[in-house]
Scaffold this active site. Structure first.
Site, PDB file in Angstrom:
ATOM      1  N   SER A 200       0.834  -1.200   0.000  1.00  0.00           N
ATOM      2  CA  SER A 200       0.000   0.000   0.000  1.00  0.00           C
ATOM      3  C   SER A 200       0.875   1.259   0.000  1.00  0.00           C
ATOM      4  O   SER A 200       1.622   1.489  -0.939  1.00  0.00           O
ATOM      5  CB  SER A 200      -0.951  -0.054   1.202  1.00  0.00           C
ATOM      6  OG  SER A 200      -1.956   0.920   1.102  1.00  0.00           O
ATOM      7  N   ASP A 296      -9.775  -4.555  -4.374  1.00  0.00           N
ATOM      8  CA  ASP A 296      -9.037  -3.451  -3.759  1.00  0.00           C
ATOM      9  C   ASP A 296      -9.328  -2.161  -4.507  1.00  0.00           C
ATOM     10  O   ASP A 296      -9.198  -2.117  -5.739  1.00  0.00           O
ATOM     11  CB  ASP A 296      -7.540  -3.770  -3.825  1.00  0.00           C
ATOM     12  CG  ASP A 296      -6.661  -2.718  -3.178  1.00  0.00           C
ATOM     13  OD1 ASP A 296      -7.185  -1.743  -2.620  1.00  0.00           O
ATOM     14  OD2 ASP A 296      -5.430  -2.886  -3.240  1.00  0.00           O
ATOM     15  N   HIS A 326      -7.588  -5.588  -0.244  1.00  0.00           N
ATOM     16  CA  HIS A 326      -6.461  -4.800   0.241  1.00  0.00           C
ATOM     17  C   HIS A 326      -6.101  -5.288   1.653  1.00  0.00           C
ATOM     18  O   HIS A 326      -6.972  -5.523   2.483  1.00  0.00           O
ATOM     19  CB  HIS A 326      -6.862  -3.322   0.289  1.00  0.00           C
ATOM     20  CG  HIS A 326      -5.706  -2.401   0.508  1.00  0.00           C
ATOM     21  ND1 HIS A 326      -4.961  -1.886  -0.531  1.00  0.00           N
ATOM     22  CD2 HIS A 326      -5.164  -1.886   1.649  1.00  0.00           C
ATOM     23  CE1 HIS A 326      -4.021  -1.102  -0.052  1.00  0.00           C
ATOM     24  NE2 HIS A 326      -4.114  -1.092   1.273  1.00  0.00           N
TER      25      HIS A 326
END
Length: 356
Positions: A200, A296, A326
């Site tokens: 991320s 995601d 995610h």
């Protein structure tokens, strides 16, 4: 002090990691509404479907609580502590202090249980939107990576917003990479094989560090491992809207993280320092292992970045984990498809570093 909601979330998570891996997929579907969730031809993993249903039952939606960094960090800590795998063993874990541009940068070194020649080193930047996350939130993931890839992992506790706005995290990440290149042998690792990676926001930092190293004439990382990276702060991709609610990371979360990271920094959302997909020149960068998740909000911009790297002549291995959400690198305790997805990308990491 934890809130009633956090205590309920903790109890549910602890129960979930004990029960969910033992259930057949049909039972998991029944517990979460009875029907599979399919979007864009991707079908959500049954264990993740149960987890998300349990989260909604406690009133939890997303990672940001009341647009407050401290409350959100406390909530994220509960998630991390109750969904991790505390029994993942490595040879050694020790604390490291890295000289940084604004003082010492804390780090944690994980040594693999391997003999023979020195193993590669991965400099790892944790996710959490540059606001959440720390060495503890990703401890289990780093142990898993070190053990299963057979590599050294140096996890970096870079400065976070809102206390430290951009580019503080970038400056710390770059300093940590440069230090790792110089001290890999001291850590028992192979100084010729030093990679960068992260999930991320950490994936964002990893690819920015790679480009800055190229521009400064520094030795390039052996590999850039980008796990569902945020690459485009403009937020105009289809997946940001289509998958922006109900899959752990929400559209609101992402917007708040970006605003918190940038406020007062003098950087615009289109600056390649924060939106690497908008960089004019990606040629000559390190080979990339890019991992995206089917459910995601950041899926499309990760796909786009992989494509843009390839167009620039960079060697790219793009793994699309179609049933994942995610954050799945932190959810290995759920077993099943989640564990398989993590095993695949860690195996790919090991193979790429073995070739360098």
């Amino acid at each position: 002090m934890t809130t009633v909601k956090e205590r309920a979330l903790a109890v549910g998570n602890r129960l979930g990691v004990k029960v969910i891996p033992k259930l057949p997929d049909g039972a998991k579907r029944l517990l979460s509404g009875g029907r599979a969730v399919t979007i864009d031809g991707n079908t959500l993993d049954p264990a993740l479907q149960v987890l998300l249903a349990a989260q909604r039952a406690t009133g939890a939606n997303g990672l940001v609580i009341a647009d407050d960094a401290l409350l959100s960090r406390a909530n994220f800590a509960v998630l991390s502590q109750t969904l991790d795998q505390p029994d993942v063993r490595v040879a050694e874990v020790r604390q490291v202090s890295i000289p940084g541009p604004a003082g010492a940068v804390p780090a944690r070194h994980y040594s693999p249980a391997t003999g023979g020649a020195p193993a590669p080193l991965l400099v790892f930047f944790h996710g959490g939107g540059w606001v959440l996350g720390d060495l503890d939130s990703h401890d289990s993931a780093c142990r898993l990576i070190s053990r299963d890839a057979g590599i050294h992992v140096l996890a970096v506790d870079y400065r976070r917003a809102p206390e430290h706005r951009a580019p503080a995290a970038i400056d710390d990440a770059l300093a940590a990479y440069r230090w790792a290149r110089q001290h890999a042998a001291d850590l028992g690792a192979d100084p010729r094989r030093v990679a960068v990676g992260g999930d991320s926001a950490g994936g964002n930092l990893a690819t920015v560090v790679t480009r800055l190293a190229r521009d400064a004439g520094d030795p390039l990382p052996s590999l850039q491992w980008l796990i569902y990276p945020l690459t485009d702060m403009r937020g105009q991709t289809r997946s940001r809207s289509l998958l922006g609610d109900g899959f752990l990371l929400t559209k609101h979360d992402t917007e708040w993280f970006q605003d918190t990271y940038l406020e007062g920094s003098g950087l615009d959302r289109t600056d390649p320092l924060v939106s690497p997909v908008l960089a004019d020149d990606l040629a000559g960068l390190s080979p990339a292992l890019v991992v995206t998740a089917g459910f995601d909000p950041l899926r499309d911009e990760g796909d786009q970045y992989a494509a843009k790297l390839r167009e620039a002549g960079v060697t790219v291995d793009h793994r699309q984990m179609s049933s994942m959400i995610h954050g799945f690198v932190n959810l290995n305790a759920l077993g099943g498809g989640v564990a398989q997805a993590n095993a695949e990308m860690i195996s790919a990491l090991r193979a790429h570093l073995a070739r360098n």
